[in-house]
Every structure is written in structure tokens, then in C-alpha cells.
Design a protein around this motif. Structure first.
Motif, mmCIF file in Angstrom:
data_model
loop_
_atom_site.group_PDB
_atom_site.id
_atom_site.type_symbol
_atom_site.label_atom_id
_atom_site.label_comp_id
_atom_site.label_asym_id
_atom_site.label_seq_id
_atom_site.Cartn_x
_atom_site.Cartn_y
_atom_site.Cartn_z
ATOM 1 N N UNK A 165 -5.743 2.443 9.136
ATOM 2 C CA UNK A 165 -5.160 2.921 7.774
ATOM 3 C C UNK A 165 -5.510 4.496 7.721
ATOM 4 N N UNK A 166 -6.936 4.605 7.547
ATOM 5 C CA UNK A 166 -7.357 6.145 7.221
ATOM 6 C C UNK A 166 -6.751 6.937 8.286
ATOM 7 N N UNK A 167 -6.311 6.663 9.230
ATOM 8 C CA UNK A 167 -5.879 7.338 10.375
ATOM 9 C C UNK A 167 -4.120 7.923 9.884
ATOM 10 N N UNK A 168 -3.600 7.136 8.946
ATOM 11 C CA UNK A 168 -2.129 6.938 9.140
ATOM 12 C C UNK A 168 -1.454 8.440 8.715
ATOM 13 N N UNK A 212 -6.513 7.127 1.823
ATOM 14 C CA UNK A 212 -8.064 7.013 2.037
ATOM 15 C C UNK A 212 -8.441 6.010 0.902
ATOM 16 N N UNK A 213 -7.995 5.943 -0.270
ATOM 17 C CA UNK A 213 -8.765 5.173 -1.437
ATOM 18 C C UNK A 213 -8.276 3.802 -1.095
ATOM 19 N N UNK A 219 0.742 -1.179 0.087
ATOM 20 C CA UNK A 219 0.225 -0.172 0.034
ATOM 21 C C UNK A 219 1.029 1.179 0.052
ATOM 22 N N UNK A 220 1.959 1.037 0.637
ATOM 23 C CA UNK A 220 2.779 2.284 0.969
ATOM 24 C C UNK A 220 3.355 2.548 -0.377
ATOM 25 N N UNK A 266 8.181 9.259 -1.647
ATOM 26 C CA UNK A 266 7.474 9.742 -0.276
ATOM 27 C C UNK A 266 6.085 9.898 -0.918
ATOM 28 N N UNK A 267 4.957 9.640 -0.132
ATOM 29 C CA UNK A 267 3.553 10.144 -0.529
ATOM 30 C C UNK A 267 3.261 11.402 -0.569
ATOM 31 N N UNK A 268 2.621 12.111 -1.606
ATOM 32 C CA UNK A 268 2.435 13.484 -1.686
ATOM 33 C C UNK A 268 1.409 13.758 -0.503
ATOM 34 N N UNK A 269 0.871 12.704 0.178
ATOM 35 C CA UNK A 269 -0.018 13.236 1.482
ATOM 36 C C UNK A 269 0.843 13.287 2.392
ATOM 37 N N UNK A 270 1.863 12.447 2.696
ATOM 38 C CA UNK A 270 2.488 12.565 3.948
ATOM 39 C C UNK A 270 3.838 13.531 4.043
#
Length: 199
Positions: free
Chosen positions: A70-73, A55-56, A44-45, A108-112
């Protein structure tokens, strides 16, 4: 071509990333790791590093409790990067003081990524160009992400040495035309950079 530019990976080189720490305020480290294994967190990461959203990903998890966790990550992400890797920042600042051109490429995720900058604001300040895989939709070790840095920074790959704790990413950098150092600690890194005339 003379080496003039140092390109850093971030996670495992400058910042210690421990994703299980996102949930250790509500479960033991062993239980957090078991949860991650159960949902296939590493896969997933990687997908999120390539541009997907957590979220998806959470909507694809059948167990409601696991999906909610996971949605809280993203919100909990700063807990996962509590420490700098010992010694590497000293090397980075020595390079900076010597006038060496410094850039970064990170999976690195754009969200994190914004959450990581909250924990370590220096990451947004020390590099001339930073390529974040989740923002680009390309992950290391693809040669395309190394070429993307060179395009944005207007540098030749042959002028760059890339530093990464993943050997596969070093191989990708070399395939893109860069020199590479497989990171195994700050002392060895300093020696490798001295051999190349940077320090």
C-alpha cells in the motif's frame, strides 16, 4: 437563473480509474483485487480523498507485506489512470469552444492528484477552477464541497450543472442548489447538455 456553467467530475467521467493496476506488474489482476479487498482499500481511499495519507494508512495494516504494498501506491498511481473515458473529452472541448465556463470537483487524494496530472496533464489546463477533495478536506456528496467551488469560482450554484458517474454525488449537487446530470456515457451526456442549451 440561466445555466451558464458546467462542472465535471473527473474519475469515471473523463479518466478511467482502475486502482488494481498499481500492482499488476507484480501480481495478477485477481490477486491485486484480493489484496485490495483484504486491506479494505475502498475505505482507505475514501479517507485519503478526505485528506488522510496513504503512508499513514499503511502503518495501520498488520501484515508487513500488505503495508509495504500500500505504501507504494502513490508512486505507482499513474498506472491506475491509463485511459481517458471515450467521447467525454470531445464533449468538454465542444463546450470550451462554445465559450462555456468549465470547472471540476473531484474526490481525489492530495497525494495522488499530482501523479494524475503527470498521466493526464490536460486536467491541469482545461478548467477555470478545480476543487480536489483531499486538498480541501471535504468529499462529495457533501454539499460543502459544491459550495466551496462556488465560493472560489464566484458563481451561483443555480447557474451550474454538475456531471458525475455517481448518483449519490448528483444528489449532493442538487442539495447544494445545482442541476445535475448522472453520467452514463458521452452520447447521453451530449444529449443532456443540448437539452439545457449548452451545445
Amino acid at each position: 437563473m440561466t445555466l451558464t456553467t458546467v462542472v465535471f467530475d473527473i474519475g469515471g467521467v473523463l479518466v478511467d480509474w482502475q486502482p488494481h493496476l498499481a500492482w499488476t506488474d507484480e501480481m495478477t489482476p485477481a490477486d491485486a483485487r484480493a489484496f485490495m479487498d483484504r486491506i479494505g482499500f475502498n475505505q482507505i481511499n475514501l479517507a485519503c480523498d478526505a485528506g488522510a495519507s496513504f503512508a499513514a494508512a499503511a502503518t495501520e495494516i498488520a501484515v508487513t507485506e500488505d503495508a509495504a504494498r500500500l505504501a507504494q501506491y502513490v508512486a505507482r498511481y499513474p498506472q491506475t489512470v491509463p485511459r481517458k473515458v471515450p467521447g467525454t473529452w470531445d464533449v468538454l472541448y465542444e463546450l470550451k469552444a462554445a465559450g462555456v465556463s468549465l470547472h471540476a470537483i473531484t474526490n481525489w487524494s492530495a497525494e495522488t492528484w499530482p501523479q494524475g496530472l503527470k498521466a493526464h496533464p490536460e486536467l491541469g489546463e482545461v478548467f477555470e477552477t478545480t476543487i480536489v477533495s483531499g486538498q480541501e478536506g471535504i468529499v462529495k456528496p457533501s454539499t460543502a464541497i459544491f459550495h466551496r467551488l462556488c465560493e472560489q469560482a464566484q458563481i451561483a450554484p443555480e447557474a451550474c450543472v454538475f456531471i458525475d458517474d455517481g448518483l449519490h454525488n448528483c444528489i449532493g449537487a442538487k442539495a447544494a442548489g445545482m442541476d445535475a446530470i448522472h453520467f452514463k456515457g458521452a452520447d447521453r451526456l451530449r444529449t443532456e447538455l443540448q437539452l439545457r442549451g449548452f451545445l
